[in-house]
Design a protein around this motif. Structure first.
Motif, PDB file in Angstrom:
ATOM      1  N   GLN B  34       0.835  -1.190   0.000  1.00 37.57           N
ATOM      2  CA  GLN B  34       0.000   0.000   0.000  1.00 37.57           C
ATOM      3  C   GLN B  34       0.867   1.236   0.000  1.00 37.57           C
ATOM      4  O   GLN B  34       1.902   1.271   0.682  1.00 37.57           O
ATOM      5  CB  GLN B  34      -0.908   0.046   1.244  1.00 37.57           C
ATOM      6  CG  GLN B  34      -2.248  -0.647   1.057  1.00 37.57           C
ATOM      7  CD  GLN B  34      -3.167  -0.509   2.258  1.00 37.57           C
ATOM      8  OE1 GLN B  34      -3.121  -1.332   3.155  1.00 37.57           O
ATOM      9  NE2 GLN B  34      -4.002   0.508   2.249  1.00 37.57           N
ATOM     10  N   PHE B  36       0.652   5.274   0.945  1.00 41.78           N
ATOM     11  CA  PHE B  36      -0.128   6.201   1.748  1.00 41.78           C
ATOM     12  C   PHE B  36       0.459   7.603   1.610  1.00 41.78           C
ATOM     13  O   PHE B  36       1.626   7.779   1.294  1.00 41.78           O
ATOM     14  CB  PHE B  36      -0.065   5.837   3.236  1.00 41.78           C
ATOM     15  CG  PHE B  36      -0.574   4.475   3.580  1.00 41.78           C
ATOM     16  CD1 PHE B  36       0.284   3.384   3.587  1.00 41.78           C
ATOM     17  CD2 PHE B  36      -1.904   4.290   3.936  1.00 41.78           C
ATOM     18  CE1 PHE B  36      -0.174   2.120   3.925  1.00 41.78           C
ATOM     19  CE2 PHE B  36      -2.358   3.025   4.281  1.00 41.78           C
ATOM     20  CZ  PHE B  36      -1.494   1.947   4.269  1.00 41.78           C
ATOM     21  N   GLN B  38       0.728  11.070   4.151  1.00 43.74           N
ATOM     22  CA  GLN B  38       0.520  11.533   5.513  1.00 43.74           C
ATOM     23  C   GLN B  38       0.835  13.012   5.553  1.00 43.74           C
ATOM     24  O   GLN B  38       1.944  13.444   5.231  1.00 43.74           O
ATOM     25  CB  GLN B  38       1.410  10.773   6.511  1.00 43.74           C
ATOM     26  CG  GLN B  38       1.144  11.143   7.961  1.00 43.74           C
ATOM     27  CD  GLN B  38       1.948  10.316   8.938  1.00 43.74           C
ATOM     28  OE1 GLN B  38       3.055   9.869   8.631  1.00 43.74           O
ATOM     29  NE2 GLN B  38       1.407  10.098  10.129  1.00 43.74           N
ATOM     30  N   LYS B  42      -1.076  14.330  10.969  1.00 43.07           N
ATOM     31  CA  LYS B  42      -2.308  13.639  10.621  1.00 43.07           C
ATOM     32  C   LYS B  42      -2.078  12.141  10.473  1.00 43.07           C
ATOM     33  O   LYS B  42      -0.947  11.663  10.470  1.00 43.07           O
ATOM     34  CB  LYS B  42      -2.857  14.199   9.307  1.00 43.07           C
ATOM     35  CG  LYS B  42      -3.106  15.694   9.318  1.00 43.07           C
ATOM     36  CD  LYS B  42      -4.229  16.079  10.237  1.00 43.07           C
ATOM     37  CE  LYS B  42      -4.532  17.568  10.130  1.00 43.07           C
ATOM     38  NZ  LYS B  42      -5.631  17.973  11.047  1.00 43.07           N
ATOM     39  N   GLY B  43      -3.177  11.427  10.321  1.00 46.11           N
ATOM     40  CA  GLY B  43      -3.089   9.996  10.090  1.00 46.11           C
ATOM     41  C   GLY B  43      -2.736   9.692   8.649  1.00 46.11           C
ATOM     42  O   GLY B  43      -2.262  10.542   7.909  1.00 46.11           O
ATOM     43  N   LEU B  44      -3.003   8.481   8.257  1.00 50.70           N
ATOM     44  CA  LEU B  44      -2.640   8.014   6.924  1.00 50.70           C
ATOM     45  C   LEU B  44      -3.850   8.016   6.005  1.00 50.70           C
ATOM     46  O   LEU B  44      -4.945   7.646   6.408  1.00 50.70           O
ATOM     47  CB  LEU B  44      -2.081   6.594   6.981  1.00 50.70           C
ATOM     48  CG  LEU B  44      -0.881   6.356   7.876  1.00 50.70           C
ATOM     49  CD1 LEU B  44      -0.470   4.902   7.803  1.00 50.70           C
ATOM     50  CD2 LEU B  44       0.264   7.257   7.497  1.00 50.70           C
ATOM     51  N   SER B  46      -4.906   6.205   2.557  1.00 51.94           N
ATOM     52  CA  SER B  46      -4.508   5.170   1.612  1.00 51.94           C
ATOM     53  C   SER B  46      -4.679   5.680   0.185  1.00 51.94           C
ATOM     54  O   SER B  46      -5.719   6.238  -0.167  1.00 51.94           O
ATOM     55  CB  SER B  46      -5.352   3.916   1.818  1.00 51.94           C
ATOM     56  OG  SER B  46      -4.956   2.900   0.911  1.00 51.94           O
ATOM     57  N   LEU B  49      -3.586   0.317  -3.374  1.00 54.82           N
ATOM     58  CA  LEU B  49      -3.271  -1.006  -2.864  1.00 54.82           C
ATOM     59  C   LEU B  49      -2.946  -1.912  -4.030  1.00 54.82           C
ATOM     60  O   LEU B  49      -3.709  -1.977  -4.997  1.00 54.82           O
ATOM     61  CB  LEU B  49      -4.461  -1.576  -2.089  1.00 54.82           C
ATOM     62  CG  LEU B  49      -4.408  -3.094  -1.794  1.00 54.82           C
ATOM     63  CD1 LEU B  49      -3.348  -3.382  -0.757  1.00 54.82           C
ATOM     64  CD2 LEU B  49      -5.767  -3.601  -1.334  1.00 54.82           C
ATOM     65  N   LEU B  89       4.332   7.266   2.146  1.00 53.88           N
ATOM     66  CA  LEU B  89       4.844   6.052   2.761  1.00 53.88           C
ATOM     67  C   LEU B  89       4.439   4.838   1.945  1.00 53.88           C
ATOM     68  O   LEU B  89       3.305   4.761   1.465  1.00 53.88           O
ATOM     69  CB  LEU B  89       4.281   5.887   4.174  1.00 53.88           C
ATOM     70  CG  LEU B  89       4.607   6.966   5.205  1.00 53.88           C
ATOM     71  CD1 LEU B  89       3.707   6.837   6.413  1.00 53.88           C
ATOM     72  CD2 LEU B  89       6.051   6.850   5.628  1.00 53.88           C
ATOM     73  N   PHE B  93       2.407  -5.605   3.685  1.00 57.19           N
ATOM     74  CA  PHE B  93       1.596  -6.340   4.634  1.00 57.19           C
ATOM     75  C   PHE B  93       1.655  -7.827   4.317  1.00 57.19           C
ATOM     76  O   PHE B  93       1.309  -8.247   3.218  1.00 57.19           O
ATOM     77  CB  PHE B  93       0.151  -5.849   4.591  1.00 57.19           C
ATOM     78  CG  PHE B  93       0.000  -4.403   4.961  1.00 57.19           C
ATOM     79  CD1 PHE B  93       0.062  -3.407   3.998  1.00 57.19           C
ATOM     80  CD2 PHE B  93      -0.180  -4.028   6.277  1.00 57.19           C
ATOM     81  CE1 PHE B  93      -0.052  -2.075   4.339  1.00 57.19           C
ATOM     82  CE2 PHE B  93      -0.308  -2.698   6.630  1.00 57.19           C
ATOM     83  CZ  PHE B  93      -0.241  -1.710   5.664  1.00 57.19           C
ATOM     84  N   PHE B 102       6.737  -0.667   7.323  1.00 52.23           N
ATOM     85  CA  PHE B 102       6.607   0.632   6.681  1.00 52.23           C
ATOM     86  C   PHE B 102       7.979   1.184   6.319  1.00 52.23           C
ATOM     87  O   PHE B 102       8.949   0.999   7.057  1.00 52.23           O
ATOM     88  CB  PHE B 102       5.922   1.633   7.617  1.00 52.23           C
ATOM     89  CG  PHE B 102       4.436   1.451   7.716  1.00 52.23           C
ATOM     90  CD1 PHE B 102       3.896   0.430   8.470  1.00 52.23           C
ATOM     91  CD2 PHE B 102       3.563   2.315   7.056  1.00 52.23           C
ATOM     92  CE1 PHE B 102       2.517   0.250   8.557  1.00 52.23           C
ATOM     93  CE2 PHE B 102       2.199   2.156   7.140  1.00 52.23           C
ATOM     94  CZ  PHE B 102       1.670   1.121   7.894  1.00 52.23           C
ATOM     95  N   GLY B 103       8.039   1.887   5.201  1.00 48.60           N
ATOM     96  CA  GLY B 103       9.226   2.665   4.890  1.00 48.60           C
ATOM     97  C   GLY B 103       9.233   3.939   5.722  1.00 48.60           C
ATOM     98  O   GLY B 103       8.242   4.276   6.372  1.00 48.60           O
ATOM     99  N   ASP B 104      10.351   4.653   5.697  1.00 47.18           N
ATOM    100  CA  ASP B 104      10.459   5.892   6.463  1.00 47.18           C
ATOM    101  C   ASP B 104       9.785   7.073   5.771  1.00 47.18           C
ATOM    102  O   ASP B 104       9.620   8.126   6.375  1.00 47.18           O
ATOM    103  CB  ASP B 104      11.928   6.228   6.727  1.00 47.18           C
ATOM    104  CG  ASP B 104      12.550   5.272   7.722  1.00 47.18           C
ATOM    105  OD1 ASP B 104      13.786   5.094   7.687  1.00 47.18           O
ATOM    106  OD2 ASP B 104      11.798   4.696   8.537  1.00 47.18           O
TER     107      ASP B 104
END
Lengths: 116, 112
Positions: B34, B36, B38, B42-44, B46, B49, B89, B93, B102-104
């Motif tokens: 996935q 994303f 950000q 804040k959150g992620l 999507s 996918l 990001l 999964f 996750f990548g940085d």
């Protein structure tokens, strides 16, 4: 569809208090929920995975007695940070997946925890 | 153990430019990928996918590809806009074990 909410969005508390964060899937049943932590300028780190009605599986290095996870229903999981300390200050994000979506995860907006 | 690397860490481009964000990984076992975005504090959100059996997904100005043989995924953003400025990001999964890596992230700035 596939909306995940978190409450509260921001919490500031004194050291030693316990803080509960709720994660809800609003329009679908979440068979699995995940809790992540993100420190400033770092990526997300998975803390634990929970399936409804069973005990959570914690990642290595995450204290299960410190971070209590309850997945009581198919739409609600809670993370309780017990006796929070300043080093627990972080951004906590939950996600949820449903069996029908090939394990695609849907993320909540996150909760900013600041422990004074 | 899966390791995910995103290069560059930061990227600044003028508005209208097409750009590619890179994500490399070490384990090509059964994974969903996935992408994303950000926004600060804040959150992620999507974006795309790609399931383990797929190689590419497109949504609007975004196109993501997955090449397991080379251990790479790319996110292509066409005709970039200032509103695209965010951290992007990539995450893998493990659908069997419920694990994720996750990548940085790559922080993108699109200048007007």
């Amino acid at each position: 569809g596939a909306v995940v909410s978190q409450h509260p969005s921001r919490v500031i508390c004194k050291s030693g208090t316990s803080v509960k964060i709720e994660c809800r899937s609003l329009d679908f049943q979440a068979t699995t929920m995940f809790w992540y932590r993100q420190f400033p300028k770092q990526s997300l780190m998975l803390m634990a995975t929970s399936n409804e009605g069973s005990k959570a599986t914690y990642e290595q290095g995450v204290e299960k007695d410190k971070f209590l996870i309850n997945h009581a229903s198919l739409t609600l999981s809670t993370l309780t940070v017990a006796s929070a300390h300043p080093e627990d200050s972080s951004f906590y994000i939950c996600s949820a997946s449903r069996a029908s979506s090939y394990n695609e995860q849907f993320f909540g907006p996150g909760t900013r925890l600041t422990v004074l | 153990k899966q390791e995910v690397t995103q290069i560059p860490a930061a990227l600044s481009v003028p508005e209208g430019e097409n750009l590619v964000l890179n994500c490399s990984f070490t384990d090509s076992a059964i994974y969903n990928l996935q992408w994303f975005r950000q926004d600060p504090g804040k959150g992620l959100t999507s974006l795309l996918l790609i399931q383990s059996s797929q190689r590419e997904q497109t949504s609007g100005r975004l196109n993501a590809s997955l090449d397991k043989s080379s251990g790479r995924s790319t996110l292509y953003i066409a005709a970039s806009q200032p509103g695209d400025s965010a951290t992007y990001l990539c995450a893998f999964f493990n659908t069997n074990a419920g694990k994720s890596t996750f990548g940085d992230g790559t922080t993108l700035t699109v200048k007007p």
